[in-house]
Design a protein around this motif. Sequence first.
Motif, PDB file in Angstrom:
ATOM      1  N   VAL A   1      -9.268  36.226  54.123  1.00  0.00           N
ATOM      2  CA  VAL A   1      -8.127  35.722  53.477  1.00  0.00           C
ATOM      3  C   VAL A   1      -8.725  36.116  51.354  1.00  0.00           C
ATOM      4  CG1 VAL A   1      -6.827  33.571  51.493  1.00  0.00           C
ATOM      5  CG2 VAL A   1      -7.302  33.106  54.371  1.00  0.00           C
ATOM      6  N   TYR A   2      -7.742  36.995  51.125  1.00  0.00           N
ATOM      7  CA  TYR A   2      -7.655  38.009  49.859  1.00  0.00           C
ATOM      8  C   TYR A   2      -7.203  37.407  49.103  1.00  0.00           C
ATOM      9  CZ  TYR A   2      -9.569  41.481  46.646  1.00  0.00           C
ATOM     10  OH  TYR A   2     -10.413  42.323  45.752  1.00  0.00           O
ATOM     11  N   GLU A   3      -7.355  37.032  47.392  1.00  0.00           N
ATOM     12  CA  GLU A   3      -6.249  36.904  46.322  1.00  0.00           C
ATOM     13  C   GLU A   3      -4.913  36.794  47.539  1.00  0.00           C
ATOM     14  OE1 GLU A   3      -5.652  39.857  44.534  1.00  0.00           O
ATOM     15  OE2 GLU A   3      -8.028  40.218  43.384  1.00  0.00           O
ATOM     16  N   GLY A   4      -4.996  34.916  48.267  1.00  0.00           N
ATOM     17  CA  GLY A   4      -4.435  34.695  48.590  1.00  0.00           C
ATOM     18  C   GLY A   4      -3.153  35.040  49.889  1.00  0.00           C
ATOM     19  N   VAL A   5      -3.864  36.687  50.214  1.00  0.00           N
ATOM     20  CA  VAL A   5      -3.261  36.956  51.448  1.00  0.00           C
ATOM     21  C   VAL A   5      -3.925  36.704  53.027  1.00  0.00           C
ATOM     22  CG1 VAL A   5      -1.972  39.570  52.056  1.00  0.00           C
ATOM     23  CG2 VAL A   5      -1.870  39.149  49.816  1.00  0.00           C
ATOM     24  N   HIS A   6      -3.490  36.356  53.829  1.00  0.00           N
ATOM     25  CA  HIS A   6      -3.610  36.341  55.050  1.00  0.00           C
ATOM     26  C   HIS A   6      -4.406  37.113  56.048  1.00  0.00           C
ATOM     27  CE1 HIS A   6      -4.452  31.970  55.646  1.00  0.00           C
ATOM     28  NE2 HIS A   6      -3.874  32.381  54.284  1.00  0.00           N
ATOM     29  N   PHE A   7      -5.469  38.070  56.266  1.00  0.00           N
ATOM     30  CA  PHE A   7      -5.423  39.046  57.126  1.00  0.00           C
ATOM     31  C   PHE A   7      -5.738  39.229  58.679  1.00  0.00           C
ATOM     32  CE2 PHE A   7      -5.582  40.741  52.861  1.00  0.00           C
ATOM     33  CZ  PHE A   7      -5.367  42.448  52.866  1.00  0.00           C
ATOM     34  N   ARG A   8      -5.040  39.250  59.813  1.00  0.00           N
ATOM     35  CA  ARG A   8      -6.082  39.220  61.169  1.00  0.00           C
ATOM     36  C   ARG A   8      -6.976  40.363  61.138  1.00  0.00           C
ATOM     37  NH1 ARG A   8      -1.950  40.202  65.402  1.00  0.00           N
ATOM     38  NH2 ARG A   8      -2.333  42.119  64.999  1.00  0.00           N
ATOM     39  N   VAL A   9      -7.976  39.962  61.548  1.00  0.00           N
ATOM     40  CA  VAL A   9      -9.431  41.221  61.577  1.00  0.00           C
ATOM     41  C   VAL A   9     -10.078  41.171  62.628  1.00  0.00           C
ATOM     42  CG1 VAL A   9     -11.652  41.925  60.885  1.00  0.00           C
ATOM     43  CG2 VAL A   9     -10.609  40.280  58.787  1.00  0.00           C
ATOM     44  N   GLU A  10      -9.881  42.037  63.489  1.00  0.00           N
ATOM     45  CA  GLU A  10     -10.724  43.019  64.138  1.00  0.00           C
ATOM     46  C   GLU A  10     -11.309  43.814  63.856  1.00  0.00           C
ATOM     47  OE1 GLU A  10     -10.857  42.710  68.370  1.00  0.00           O
ATOM     48  OE2 GLU A  10      -9.424  40.978  67.469  1.00  0.00           O
ATOM     49  N   CYS A  11     -13.163  42.843  64.528  1.00  0.00           N
ATOM     50  CA  CYS A  11     -13.967  43.798  64.372  1.00  0.00           C
ATOM     51  C   CYS A  11     -14.575  44.595  65.846  1.00  0.00           C
ATOM     52  CB  CYS A  11     -15.204  42.607  64.229  1.00  0.00           C
ATOM     53  SG  CYS A  11     -16.561  43.655  63.243  1.00  0.00           S
ATOM     54  N   SER A  12     -15.049  45.663  65.609  1.00  0.00           N
ATOM     55  CA  SER A  12     -15.054  46.839  67.160  1.00  0.00           C
ATOM     56  C   SER A  12     -16.497  47.015  66.477  1.00  0.00           C
ATOM     57  CB  SER A  12     -14.087  47.008  67.300  1.00  0.00           C
ATOM     58  OG  SER A  12     -12.416  46.878  67.519  1.00  0.00           O
TER      59      SER A  12
ATOM     60  N   GLU B   1      -1.882  33.252  62.390  1.00  0.00           N
ATOM     61  CA  GLU B   1      -1.616  34.780  62.069  1.00  0.00           C
ATOM     62  C   GLU B   1      -0.034  33.779  61.472  1.00  0.00           C
ATOM     63  OE1 GLU B   1       0.122  38.142  64.378  1.00  0.00           O
ATOM     64  OE2 GLU B   1      -1.560  37.888  66.255  1.00  0.00           O
ATOM     65  N   MET B   2       1.098  33.444  61.502  1.00  0.00           N
ATOM     66  CA  MET B   2       1.797  32.850  60.199  1.00  0.00           C
ATOM     67  C   MET B   2       1.302  32.134  59.511  1.00  0.00           C
ATOM     68  SD  MET B   2       4.628  35.606  60.323  1.00  0.00           S
ATOM     69  CE  MET B   2       5.078  37.354  61.286  1.00  0.00           C
ATOM     70  N   PRO B   3       1.999  31.605  58.405  1.00  0.00           N
ATOM     71  CA  PRO B   3       1.448  30.141  57.467  1.00  0.00           C
ATOM     72  C   PRO B   3       2.621  29.865  57.897  1.00  0.00           C
ATOM     73  CG  PRO B   3       2.659  32.294  55.954  1.00  0.00           C
ATOM     74  CD  PRO B   3       2.702  32.839  57.116  1.00  0.00           C
TER      75      PRO B   3
ATOM     76  N   MET C   1      -0.825  40.429  56.936  1.00  0.00           N
ATOM     77  CA  MET C   1       0.605  39.285  57.510  1.00  0.00           C
ATOM     78  C   MET C   1       1.457  38.142  56.278  1.00  0.00           C
ATOM     79  SD  MET C   1      -0.900  39.334  60.699  1.00  0.00           S
ATOM     80  CE  MET C   1       0.380  38.231  61.165  1.00  0.00           C
ATOM     81  N   PRO C   2       2.229  38.444  56.582  1.00  0.00           N
ATOM     82  CA  PRO C   2       3.358  37.963  55.777  1.00  0.00           C
ATOM     83  C   PRO C   2       2.636  36.839  55.005  1.00  0.00           C
ATOM     84  CG  PRO C   2       4.592  38.105  57.959  1.00  0.00           C
ATOM     85  CD  PRO C   2       3.122  38.174  58.037  1.00  0.00           C
ATOM     86  N   GLN C   3       3.553  36.412  54.105  1.00  0.00           N
ATOM     87  CA  GLN C   3       3.158  35.437  53.186  1.00  0.00           C
ATOM     88  C   GLN C   3       3.975  34.604  53.084  1.00  0.00           C
ATOM     89  OE1 GLN C   3       2.557  37.820  48.737  1.00  0.00           O
ATOM     90  NE2 GLN C   3       1.209  36.304  48.974  1.00  0.00           N
ATOM     91  N   LYS C   4       5.112  33.996  53.814  1.00  0.00           N
ATOM     92  CA  LYS C   4       5.954  33.169  54.448  1.00  0.00           C
ATOM     93  C   LYS C   4       6.414  34.085  56.272  1.00  0.00           C
ATOM     94  CE  LYS C   4      10.337  34.688  51.887  1.00  0.00           C
ATOM     95  NZ  LYS C   4      11.545  33.849  51.253  1.00  0.00           N
ATOM     96  N   VAL C   5       6.696  32.795  56.673  1.00  0.00           N
ATOM     97  CA  VAL C   5       7.252  33.344  57.697  1.00  0.00           C
ATOM     98  C   VAL C   5       8.727  33.469  57.897  1.00  0.00           C
ATOM     99  CG1 VAL C   5       8.073  32.198  59.755  1.00  0.00           C
ATOM    100  CG2 VAL C   5       6.093  31.545  58.462  1.00  0.00           C
TER     101      VAL C   5
END
Length: 316
Positions: free
Chosen positions: A58-69, A149-151, A82-86
Motif C-alpha cells: 500500500v502506497y499513499e492509500g493505493v493498493h498494489f499486488r506485488v510479484e517479486c521474481s 486485490e479488490m477492496p 488495483m482499483p480503489q473501489k470495486v
Amino acid sequence: MKILENDFTDLYLTDKNEIYITDKSYENSLKKIEPDDKELFIDGLHSIIHKDSSYSFVYEGVHFRVECSKSLTGLLWCLRRMPQKVPSIHNLTYDIRFLRYMLSLADASGLILWSGATGQGKTTAISALLHEYLTLNGGFAYTIEDPAEMPLEGEYNAINGSIGVCKQIEVDNDDWKTPLKGALRSHPKYILIGEIRTADAAIECLRAAISGHLVLATIHAGTITDAIHSLVKYATPHMSEESAYNTLSRGILAVINQELVGSNRKQPMIDFLFANPELNNADATRSIIRSGNINLASIIERQKIRLSQGKPIFEL
C-alpha cells in the motif's frame, strides 16, 4: 510528477531501481519514468519483509499486488495497481440476461467458478459479483486471497435493509488450508477464493460448495471443460478422481470462462455453463460432470440459446 499521478496499470522495478510503467499510448508497450517520489516509493516497497513472492503493498492509500521474481541480474518487482473501489457489476458490459441470472443465484448454495487466462478480468468479475450480492442482500462474506486485490472488506448497508460484512484474509506462505477451514467455521454466507492453484484450495473449495455456502472462485483455464478438469486435478491428491467429479457435480452452480477482447476498451466475451440450483431436479450438467466424461458442448449451446431467447435456463 509523483508516481501515482501517472496513468498506468502495471509497474516494473528492476534491481537497478529503474521504473517502467505501461504506456497506454501504445498497445503492450512500456515507458521509463523518474517520479519525484521515486526514492520514497522504493524505500516503502523494500521495507516489506515478506516470505512469499506474491503479496500486497500500500502506497499513499493505493493498493498494489506485488510479484517479486529473481532475474539473471537480481530481483524484479512487478506491481499491479488495483482499483480503489470495486467496479459495479452493471458497468462491466455483461449481457443483461446473463447478469440477471447470476444475481438470482445470491440465495443459492454451491460453487460459481470463473475461469480464464491471466489478465482476463476473472478477479474483477467475481469481486464485483460478491460486492453486488452484499449490496443487495447483506450477509457475512469471507475472502481468502493471495494477495487480496479488490477492496471488499467492510460494512455494507444492503438495499433490503439488512447489513453485510466482508472480511478479507491473505494467505500466508501458500497455506490455503488454514484460512479456508477458518472460513467454514465462521459460517459465512459467501466465500470468495482468490484463485484455485493448490490441492488444499481445491479440496476446501469443493467441501464448502456442498456445505451450504455460496462459493465464488477463479481458476486458470482456457475453456469451461478445462476449468472443470483443472479443479478435479488439483483435488485428486486428497481424494480419488471419481470422488472429486462426484463432489463437484453436487456442488457446482456455474462455470464461466472469460476473455477480454478489443484494442482500446476491452470487454468480456464469455461462455457459460449452469447447473440447476434445485438439487432434487434432474439435471444433465450434474450428470455429465458426475460421469467424468466431460462432453458439455450441446448443453452449453442449448443454455446459450435459451438465455438469448429470454427463456428460463431450466424447465420448470
